[in-house]
Each structure stands twice: as structure tokens, then as C-alpha cells.
Design a protein around this motif. Structure first.
Motif, PDB file in Angstrom:
ATOM      1  N   THR A   4     -28.933  11.227 117.393  1.00 58.49           N
ATOM      2  CA  THR A   4     -29.366  10.078 118.190  1.00 58.49           C
ATOM      3  C   THR A   4     -29.387  10.434 119.668  1.00 58.49           C
ATOM      4  O   THR A   4     -30.342  10.139 120.374  1.00 58.49           O
ATOM      5  N   GLU A   9     -32.639   8.521 121.884  1.00 59.28           N
ATOM      6  CA  GLU A   9     -32.415   7.128 121.484  1.00 59.28           C
ATOM      7  C   GLU A   9     -30.999   6.729 121.829  1.00 59.28           C
ATOM      8  O   GLU A   9     -30.064   7.461 121.594  1.00 59.28           O
ATOM      9  N   GLN A  10     -30.864   5.552 122.402  1.00 59.65           N
ATOM     10  CA  GLN A  10     -29.538   5.039 122.704  1.00 59.65           C
ATOM     11  C   GLN A  10     -29.487   3.576 122.334  1.00 59.65           C
ATOM     12  O   GLN A  10     -30.499   2.882 122.336  1.00 59.65           O
ATOM     13  N   HIS A  12     -28.592   0.044 120.099  1.00 53.85           N
ATOM     14  CA  HIS A  12     -28.879  -0.478 118.777  1.00 53.85           C
ATOM     15  C   HIS A  12     -30.186  -1.246 118.831  1.00 53.85           C
ATOM     16  O   HIS A  12     -30.696  -1.583 119.897  1.00 53.85           O
ATOM     17  N   SER A  13     -30.696  -1.552 117.666  1.00 48.37           N
ATOM     18  CA  SER A  13     -31.988  -2.228 117.620  1.00 48.37           C
ATOM     19  C   SER A  13     -31.881  -3.654 118.156  1.00 48.37           C
ATOM     20  O   SER A  13     -30.821  -4.270 118.102  1.00 48.37           O
ATOM     21  N   VAL A  14     -32.978  -4.150 118.648  1.00 50.66           N
ATOM     22  CA  VAL A  14     -33.035  -5.514 119.165  1.00 50.66           C
ATOM     23  C   VAL A  14     -32.794  -6.505 118.035  1.00 50.66           C
ATOM     24  O   VAL A  14     -32.200  -7.563 118.237  1.00 50.66           O
ATOM     25  N   GLY A  15     -33.204  -6.142 116.823  1.00 51.67           N
ATOM     26  CA  GLY A  15     -33.014  -7.017 115.674  1.00 51.67           C
ATOM     27  C   GLY A  15     -31.549  -7.345 115.430  1.00 51.67           C
ATOM     28  O   GLY A  15     -31.203  -8.473 115.067  1.00 51.67           O
ATOM     29  N   LEU A  16     -30.667  -6.361 115.624  1.00 47.36           N
ATOM     30  CA  LEU A  16     -29.231  -6.594 115.452  1.00 47.36           C
ATOM     31  C   LEU A  16     -28.737  -7.649 116.431  1.00 47.36           C
ATOM     32  O   LEU A  16     -27.993  -8.563 116.058  1.00 47.36           O
ATOM     33  N   TYR A  17     -29.191  -7.550 117.670  1.00 48.03           N
ATOM     34  CA  TYR A  17     -28.766  -8.526 118.674  1.00 48.03           C
ATOM     35  C   TYR A  17     -29.365  -9.904 118.401  1.00 48.03           C
ATOM     36  O   TYR A  17     -28.706 -10.928 118.602  1.00 48.03           O
TER      37      TYR A  17
END
Length: 110
Positions: A4, A9-10, A12-17
Motif C-alpha cells: 500500500t 495509496e494511503q 481507507h476508502s471513502v465508502g468506509l467513512y
């Protein structure tokens, strides 16, 4: 983890938030619903505190990134407040006992 960082990439996905925000919204709505239906007594306070604790755990796990930390760090952050809560519970029981013994002493007289 190394891949990662190597790929740039750093985070987490926006979906998680977004899911976390949605869950926080639902838990807040449930907390307000407890007041809306006029629950009273121990049920009211138990449910409000339960929803509050669930929201705090979600915030700590996702927004403070505790879900991805080492167990030692999680224990260093979580265990002391848990011990304080246990200590407060013990002191509440002790205060009830002290209050009861004082009432009995004042009623009986010297």
C-alpha cells in the motif's frame, strides 16, 4: 501494508467513512427516538448510554484508526477508561450502602 505504501495509496476508502457516518446517524436517531417515545427510568438511561457507547466505539475504531492499531496500543487507550467505569460502579454501590447505614443510624438515634 508495504504494498500500500509502495504504490502511493494511503488511508481507507471513502465508502468506509460513509458507512460509518450512516451508522452514527442511525445510532443518533435511535437515541432521539428513545426520548420521542417518552421512555422513562432505567430503560431510558440504559438505552441512551448504550447508543452513546456504540457511537464512541465506532468513532474510535474508524476515525481514530484504532481498528488497525496494535493490540498493545488499543489496550493502553481502552483499558484505563474501562477500569475507571468499573471503579465508579463499585463506588456507586458503596455510596448506596453508606447512605442506607446513615439513614438507619439517624432514625434509630444515639
Amino acid at each position: 501494508m508495504a504494498q500500500t505504501h509502495a504504490s502511493g495509496e494511503q488511508g481507507h476508502s471513502v465508502g468506509l467513512y460513509l458507512i460509518t457516518w450512516l451508522l452514527l446517524f442511525v445510532l443518533s436517531a435511535c437515541s432521539y427516538f428513545v426520548d420521542y417515545i417518552h421512555l422513562q427510568g432505567m430503560w431510558r438511561w440504559s438505552l441512551i448510554l448504550l447508543f452513546m457507547m456504540l457511537k464512541a466505539v465506532l468513532i474510535m475504531a474508524v476515525f481514530m484508526h484504532m481498528a488497525w492499531e496494535h493490540l498493545a496500543l488499543v489496550c493502553a487507550v481502552v483499558v484505563p477508561p474501562l477500569m475507571v467505569l468499573i471503579f465508579v460502579g463499585i463506588m456507586m454501590l458503596e455510596s448506596d450502602y453508606t447512605f442506607l447505614t446513615r439513614q438507619l443510624s439517624f432514625v434509630a438515634g444515639p
